[in-house]
Write a protein that holds these residues in place. Structure first.
Motif, short mmCIF file in Angstrom:
data_model
loop_
_atom_site.label_atom_id
_atom_site.label_comp_id
_atom_site.label_asym_id
_atom_site.label_seq_id
_atom_site.Cartn_x
_atom_site.Cartn_y
_atom_site.Cartn_z
N GLU A 27 37.40 28.25 35.49
CA GLU A 27 37.95 27.49 34.34
C GLU A 27 36.62 26.64 33.59
OE1 GLU A 27 41.06 26.38 33.56
OE2 GLU A 27 41.77 28.09 34.94
N THR A 28 35.46 26.73 33.77
CA THR A 28 34.43 26.28 33.26
C THR A 28 34.48 26.45 31.85
OG1 THR A 28 32.93 28.20 33.94
CG2 THR A 28 32.97 26.45 35.50
N THR A 29 34.67 27.31 31.35
CA THR A 29 34.67 27.66 29.71
C THR A 29 35.72 26.64 29.03
OG1 THR A 29 33.93 29.72 29.86
CG2 THR A 29 34.95 29.10 27.66
N GLY A 30 36.92 26.61 29.73
CA GLY A 30 37.67 25.77 28.98
C GLY A 30 37.57 24.58 29.37
N ALA A 31 36.70 24.05 30.49
CA ALA A 31 36.52 22.66 30.70
C ALA A 31 35.32 22.24 29.85
CB ALA A 31 35.82 22.30 31.97
N ARG A 32 34.43 23.11 29.26
CA ARG A 32 33.68 22.83 28.22
C ARG A 32 34.21 22.61 26.77
NH1 ARG A 32 30.24 28.07 28.79
NH2 ARG A 32 29.14 27.22 26.83
N THR A 33 35.01 23.43 26.47
CA THR A 33 35.78 23.19 25.14
C THR A 33 36.73 22.00 25.32
OG1 THR A 33 37.55 24.71 25.85
CG2 THR A 33 35.57 25.69 24.85
N GLN A 86 42.25 19.85 30.07
CA GLN A 86 43.52 20.53 29.77
C GLN A 86 43.61 22.22 30.26
OE1 GLN A 86 46.35 20.39 26.76
NE2 GLN A 86 44.81 19.62 25.30
N THR A 87 44.47 22.66 31.03
CA THR A 87 44.37 24.14 31.01
C THR A 87 45.81 24.55 31.47
OG1 THR A 87 43.38 25.99 32.32
CG2 THR A 87 43.33 23.64 33.14
N ALA A 88 46.13 25.84 31.34
CA ALA A 88 47.42 26.14 32.24
C ALA A 88 47.13 26.61 33.68
CB ALA A 88 47.88 27.52 31.52
N GLY A 89 45.60 26.42 34.01
CA GLY A 89 45.27 26.78 35.29
C GLY A 89 44.93 25.79 36.20
N TYR A 90 45.64 24.57 35.82
CA TYR A 90 45.37 23.22 36.71
C TYR A 90 46.23 23.38 38.07
CZ TYR A 90 50.17 22.13 35.17
OH TYR A 90 51.45 21.90 34.83
N PHE A 91 46.88 24.60 38.43
CA PHE A 91 47.24 24.91 39.65
C PHE A 91 46.11 25.10 40.71
CE2 PHE A 91 47.25 28.79 37.30
CZ PHE A 91 46.36 29.51 38.20
N ALA A 92 44.94 25.37 40.10
CA ALA A 92 43.78 25.61 40.85
C ALA A 92 43.25 24.37 41.23
CB ALA A 92 42.60 26.44 40.35
N ASP A 144 18.94 17.75 25.94
CA ASP A 144 20.02 17.76 26.85
C ASP A 144 20.92 19.01 26.63
OD1 ASP A 144 22.46 17.60 28.02
OD2 ASP A 144 22.81 15.35 27.75
N PRO A 145 20.97 19.95 27.66
CA PRO A 145 21.67 21.30 27.47
C PRO A 145 23.12 21.14 27.19
CG PRO A 145 21.19 20.97 29.78
CD PRO A 145 20.53 19.77 29.12
N PHE A 146 23.88 20.23 27.62
CA PHE A 146 25.09 19.81 27.34
C PHE A 146 25.39 19.46 25.85
CE2 PHE A 146 25.04 19.90 32.04
CZ PHE A 146 26.44 20.45 32.18
N GLN A 147 24.45 18.52 25.41
CA GLN A 147 24.60 17.97 24.29
C GLN A 147 24.47 19.18 23.06
OE1 GLN A 147 24.92 14.73 23.39
NE2 GLN A 147 25.41 15.35 21.37
N SER A 148 23.67 20.25 23.45
CA SER A 148 23.32 21.43 22.49
C SER A 148 24.55 22.43 22.90
CB SER A 148 21.99 21.83 22.60
OG SER A 148 21.76 22.36 23.93
N ASP A 149 25.18 22.54 23.80
CA ASP A 149 26.33 23.76 23.97
C ASP A 149 27.24 23.75 22.85
OD1 ASP A 149 28.41 25.07 25.14
OD2 ASP A 149 28.78 23.75 27.02
N PRO A 150 27.20 24.81 22.31
CA PRO A 150 28.18 25.03 21.07
C PRO A 150 29.60 24.93 21.47
CG PRO A 150 27.24 27.34 21.87
CD PRO A 150 26.49 26.10 22.88
N LEU A 151 30.03 25.20 22.74
CA LEU A 151 31.48 24.86 23.05
C LEU A 151 31.75 23.62 23.39
CD1 LEU A 151 31.92 28.21 25.53
CD2 LEU A 151 32.41 27.67 22.76
N ARG A 152 30.71 22.61 23.96
CA ARG A 152 31.37 21.21 24.07
C ARG A 152 32.20 20.49 23.06
NH1 ARG A 152 28.33 16.24 23.58
NH2 ARG A 152 28.86 14.78 25.34
N GLY A 153 33.17 20.03 23.67
CA GLY A 153 34.35 19.49 23.07
C GLY A 153 35.02 20.10 21.79
N THR A 154 34.79 21.17 21.60
CA THR A 154 35.00 22.00 20.50
C THR A 154 36.91 22.00 20.37
OG1 THR A 154 35.03 24.13 21.68
CG2 THR A 154 33.37 23.61 20.20
N GLU A 155 37.62 21.94 21.56
CA GLU A 155 38.90 21.78 21.57
C GLU A 155 39.60 20.71 21.87
OE1 GLU A 155 40.90 24.98 23.15
OE2 GLU A 155 40.42 26.40 21.54
N ALA A 156 38.46 19.56 22.15
CA ALA A 156 38.87 18.16 22.56
C ALA A 156 39.93 17.58 21.81
CB ALA A 156 37.54 17.21 22.59
#
Length: 390
Positions: free
Chosen positions: A81-87, A55-61, A2-14
């Motif tokens: 926003e995709t990088t922030g969504a991944r982390t 969460q992001t400061a860019g939630y206006f988008a 699973d590419p999402f399971q192996s994503d090194p950024l996934r959940g790192t700031e959850a």
């Protein structure tokens, strides 16, 4: 793999472990099932955060979360926003719309790709203007839409142990910041001086960005609801109003106190006494199984008996939890007020700002953020409630 399971950024700031959000999605899917729809569509930043940690400061988008009856949710965000969504989340399916394209059309295409024929959509999100709503209706033409408002809010009312821990931590930041602000409150200081001490202390204590600016006002300005700092210097005889909410992992706790430069007039002292007795009455009425109206009614009786009805004219409190600007509370869906029949439950959290005002002259009072427990309440501040005299 699973590419999402192996994503090194996934959940790192959850803010919470993956299991916390998995439980929330499962509870949400249970609530969706009786609606007779294929999925629930969320657009409010607080609800998307509650369900995923996004969460992001860019939630206006524009952003949207599709929660199907079963299986994994799908998040649609701006490409930036995709990088922030991944982390920030543990999600496995994150889609993007590009700048220069219509996010409403992108959502319509995604709904069709997922094969969704019946969708419940929340109609109470902050960031869906009428023009966008019309475009969204066009993009979802042929999809049976129903109202899914209030489903997530019903789950947000009672906080999990992880959420309560975050709110307790935020309350510590608020108490430190309020103590510093009161210490900075003195003749000759400016409202900006007080704001700098309050905000600096909150951040130094650990607070992240909060959902609404602190309220700091003095003299006649302190009698204006929701006024905040504007460089005014404090003078002898001024009343001072101070209120803030601080944030830990996006969860907020609020605190309000009042002060006076010199000797308060008799009217202000009497009103402060009434405010404190009303707050005590409201807090004393809070326990599991009683309606949300009861604490308000207890405070209102004290206010009315003292002849201060016109100085109050508001609810005694509102729910607290995860928040994004423009509001630090959850009062849009749960208040302590007349006619609110929702029963208090262990794990609910409320801010009770008990204020009395002579409008355009001064405000006095105090507040507490409290957690409803199995037997009563847990008060999250030990700061004295009395008016501080400087």
């Amino acid at each position: 793999m699973d590419p999402f399971q192996s994503d090194p950024l996934r959940g790192t700031e959850a803010v919470f472990p993956e299991a916390e959000f998995a439980t929330r999605i499962a509870r949400l899917q249970t609530r969706i099932a009786p609606l007779g729809v294929d999925a629930l569509l969320l657009t409010g930043p607080e609800n998307i955060f509650w369900a995923t940690g996004r969460q992001t400061a860019g939630y206006f988008a524009f952003q949207a979360l599709i929660v199907p009856l079963s299986g994994d949710p799908v998040l649609l965000v701006r490409q930036l926003e995709t990088t922030g969504a991944r982390t920030a989340t543990w999600l496995r399916d994150i889609r993007a719309w590009q700048d220069g394209t219509d996010p409403a059309a992108a959502l319509g295409s995604l709904v069709r790709e997922l094969g969704l024929k019946r969708v419940a959509i929340e109609r109470t999100g902050w960031f869906i203007p009428m023009d966008f709503a019309e475009r969204l209706g066009t993009a979802l033409k042929g999809v049976a839409l129903s109202d899914g408002s209030g489903i997530v809010e019903g789950l947000r009312m009672v906080k999990s142990p992880a959420e309560l821990a975050a709110i307790r931590t935020a309350a510590g930041y608020a108490e430190a910041a309020m103590a510093a602000a009161l210490d900075a409150t003195r003749e000759g200081a400016s409202e900006n001086d007080i704001a700098a001490r309050m905000i600096g202390t909150a951040v130094a204590a650990g607070s992240e960005a909060w959902a609404m600016e602190p309220l700091i006002s003095s003299g006649p300005r302190s009698g204006i609801p929701h006024a905040t700092w504007r460089r005014r210097r404090l003078e002898a005889g001024d009343g001072v109003f101070l209120e803030l909410a601080t944030s830990h992992d996006r969860y907020h706790a609020a605190l309000m106190r009042s002060a006076w430069i010199g000797t308060p007039p008799a009217e202000a002292r009497e009103m402060m006494d009434v405010a404190l007795r009303a707050l005590d009455a409201a807090l004393g009425a809070m326990k599991p199984g009683v309606p949300c109206a009861l604490p308000h009614e207890a405070a209102q009786r004290i206010v009315d008996d003292a002849g201060q009805t016109e100085a109050f004219r508001k609810r005694i409190g509102y729910s607290m939890g995860a928040a994004f600007a423009p509001d630090w509370g959850e009062g849009a869906f749960l208040s302590l007020f007349t006619g609110v029949k929702t029963l208090l439950e262990p794990g609910m959290v409320f801010h009770l700002p008990m204020t009395l005002r002579r409008y355009g002259a001064f405000t006095v009072g105090a507040s507490e953020t409290v957690i409803v427990t199995e037997t009563g309440i847990e008060t999250l501040s030990s700061l004295p409630r009395s008016m501080m005299l400087r």
